[in-house]
Design an enzyme around this catalytic site. Sequence first.
Site, PDB file in Angstrom:
ATOM      1  N   LEU A 206      73.869  10.478  65.261  1.00 13.49           N
ATOM      2  CA  LEU A 206      72.479  11.425  65.381  1.00 13.49           C
ATOM      3  C   LEU A 206      72.330  11.635  63.640  1.00 13.49           C
ATOM      4  O   LEU A 206      73.715  11.875  63.731  1.00 13.49           O
ATOM      5  CB  LEU A 206      72.418  12.761  65.614  1.00 13.49           C
ATOM      6  CG  LEU A 206      72.263  12.682  67.589  1.00 13.49           C
ATOM      7  CD1 LEU A 206      72.824  13.871  68.207  1.00 13.49           C
ATOM      8  CD2 LEU A 206      70.812  12.943  67.609  1.00 13.49           C
ATOM      9  N   HIS A 207      71.867  11.284  63.374  1.00 15.69           N
ATOM     10  CA  HIS A 207      71.647  11.700  61.217  1.00 15.69           C
ATOM     11  C   HIS A 207      70.748  12.232  60.478  1.00 15.69           C
ATOM     12  O   HIS A 207      70.081  12.695  59.847  1.00 15.69           O
ATOM     13  CB  HIS A 207      72.377  10.736  60.930  1.00 15.69           C
ATOM     14  CG  HIS A 207      71.400   9.759  60.727  1.00 15.69           C
ATOM     15  ND1 HIS A 207      71.478   8.364  61.491  1.00 15.69           N
ATOM     16  CD2 HIS A 207      70.830   9.342  59.443  1.00 15.69           C
ATOM     17  CE1 HIS A 207      70.284   8.188  60.511  1.00 15.69           C
ATOM     18  NE2 HIS A 207      70.153   7.909  59.663  1.00 15.69           N
ATOM     19  N   ARG A 208      69.044  12.247  61.659  1.00 18.61           N
ATOM     20  CA  ARG A 208      67.949  12.464  60.563  1.00 18.61           C
ATOM     21  C   ARG A 208      68.052  13.755  60.676  1.00 18.61           C
ATOM     22  O   ARG A 208      68.386  14.307  61.109  1.00 18.61           O
ATOM     23  CB  ARG A 208      67.290  12.624  61.937  1.00 18.61           C
ATOM     24  CG  ARG A 208      66.914  10.410  62.440  1.00 18.61           C
ATOM     25  CD  ARG A 208      65.291  10.364  61.319  1.00 18.61           C
ATOM     26  NE  ARG A 208      65.596   9.306  60.983  1.00 18.61           N
ATOM     27  CZ  ARG A 208      66.137   8.051  60.464  1.00 18.61           C
ATOM     28  NH1 ARG A 208      66.848   7.928  61.778  1.00 18.61           N
ATOM     29  NH2 ARG A 208      66.299   7.902  59.351  1.00 18.61           N
ATOM     30  N   ARG A 241      76.609  13.625  57.219  1.00 17.54           N
ATOM     31  CA  ARG A 241      75.860  15.502  57.259  1.00 17.54           C
ATOM     32  C   ARG A 241      75.655  15.780  58.381  1.00 17.54           C
ATOM     33  O   ARG A 241      75.650  17.079  57.949  1.00 17.54           O
ATOM     34  CB  ARG A 241      74.150  13.951  56.895  1.00 17.54           C
ATOM     35  CG  ARG A 241      73.209  15.371  57.523  1.00 17.54           C
ATOM     36  CD  ARG A 241      71.875  14.510  58.134  1.00 17.54           C
ATOM     37  NE  ARG A 241      70.405  13.760  55.936  1.00 17.54           N
ATOM     38  CZ  ARG A 241      70.527  15.249  55.411  1.00 17.54           C
ATOM     39  NH1 ARG A 241      69.662  16.216  55.974  1.00 17.54           N
ATOM     40  NH2 ARG A 241      69.874  14.195  53.938  1.00 17.54           N
ATOM     41  N   ASP A 281      69.144   8.490  66.816  1.00 21.07           N
ATOM     42  CA  ASP A 281      68.006   8.923  65.746  1.00 21.07           C
ATOM     43  C   ASP A 281      68.046   7.872  64.644  1.00 21.07           C
ATOM     44  O   ASP A 281      67.181   8.431  64.071  1.00 21.07           O
ATOM     45  CB  ASP A 281      67.982  10.687  65.646  1.00 21.07           C
ATOM     46  CG  ASP A 281      69.388  10.606  65.112  1.00 21.07           C
ATOM     47  OD1 ASP A 281      69.907   9.916  64.386  1.00 21.07           O
ATOM     48  OD2 ASP A 281      68.783  11.575  64.670  1.00 21.07           O
TER      49      ASP A 281
END
Length: 370
Positions: A206-208, A241, A281
Amino acid sequence: MIAKRVSCVVGARPNFMKVAPVYLALQRRGVDVRLVHTGQHYDAKMSTIFFDDLGMPRPDAFLGVGSGSHAEQTAKIMVLFEQECLTWRPDLVLVAGDVNSTIACALVASKLGIAVGHIEAGLRSRDWAMPEEINRILTDHASDLLLTPSPDADENLAAEGFEPWRIHFVGNCMIDSLRTHQQRAVSLQPWREFGLEPKQYAVATLHRPSNVDEPAQLARLVQSLGQVGAQLPVLFPVHPRTAARIAEAGLQVPSSVRLVEPMGYLQFLGMMAEAAVVATDSGGIQEETTALGVPCLTLRANTERPVTIAQGSNVLLGTDPALLAPAVAEVLAGRGKRGLVPDRWDGKASERIADLVTGGFRTLLEASVA
Ligand code: UD1
């Protein structure tokens, strides 16, 4: 024109596996090719390891731009890449994907009258809130060669009025890297390091910004990964992030979810190839799981890669994290999607690009004076 001096630009993690096979194919054809790294991603685990894993030489130029706001990062890349182009004077600049380095370098080159080729042109999420959508649309407009991975991309470009002579359906370069390295990646058995067995674990990424920058959404996602963890072990390599946001929010991650540092290309490919299911994502992972025939659950409202749903193993779950655990249960009950590998995801996309570069192509400048 026939390009004799070609700059290949990389900047962020998803660029490396797309550009490496093109760089190597051009080099084999005797093209004078220069690898330029903007430095958008700079950590060893987000950058250096990929050069080793993909058999790419060290960059000929490293611009070292680092992190910043979108404007700061894009502007810094533009200033430094302009100097780079004025010094080395390429006659073609190849950029890939949809990151800030892509649009920054495409814009610089086109204004210097240098031809631009966009690897992965024509993809559209139709979500203008995504920085990547802005980057990919603007990059397409600045490009002479629109190098598309799938027929939906050609259709998007045609519908937007791009001239047919600019559009070249070459296939998916990222899958060239995957096919080259798949066997070795699996033979390294990376799951053993985590005490896991093939086909008996899930991989999550997940990083969006839309998922991780909003604390309530991130908390729900972490909770839903815990529900998946109750069904099978989850390996979660954490993007910087995301790691920062989890720490800021003080979130407790359930123990069935194993958080690890970002992985290198070979290690991650091996893990993905033998996963029971992948939840993500990311853009690229939707395509890699389709090429591998591994069920993929995408935690996004939309995708710019619809061929992975129409033909491949991807399911677009949407943004409600509560949907994840039931979808994983479906996969574990044997109802996961395996799909087919799309046309021209055959490991030869980079050779098609090399054919164009060395065989001759029309440029926007030539067309505008004609
Ligand atoms: C970028 C791309 C995104 C891609 C992703 C893959 C844009 C607009 N976005 O997002 O499309 O899917 O890369 O990873 O270009 N950081 C580090 N080390 C690094 C790089 C970043 O710690 O090597 C941290 C920094 O705190 C930085 C943050 O991660 O501020 C975000 O990095 P940035 O390059 O702005 O975008 P990504 O989220 O990585």
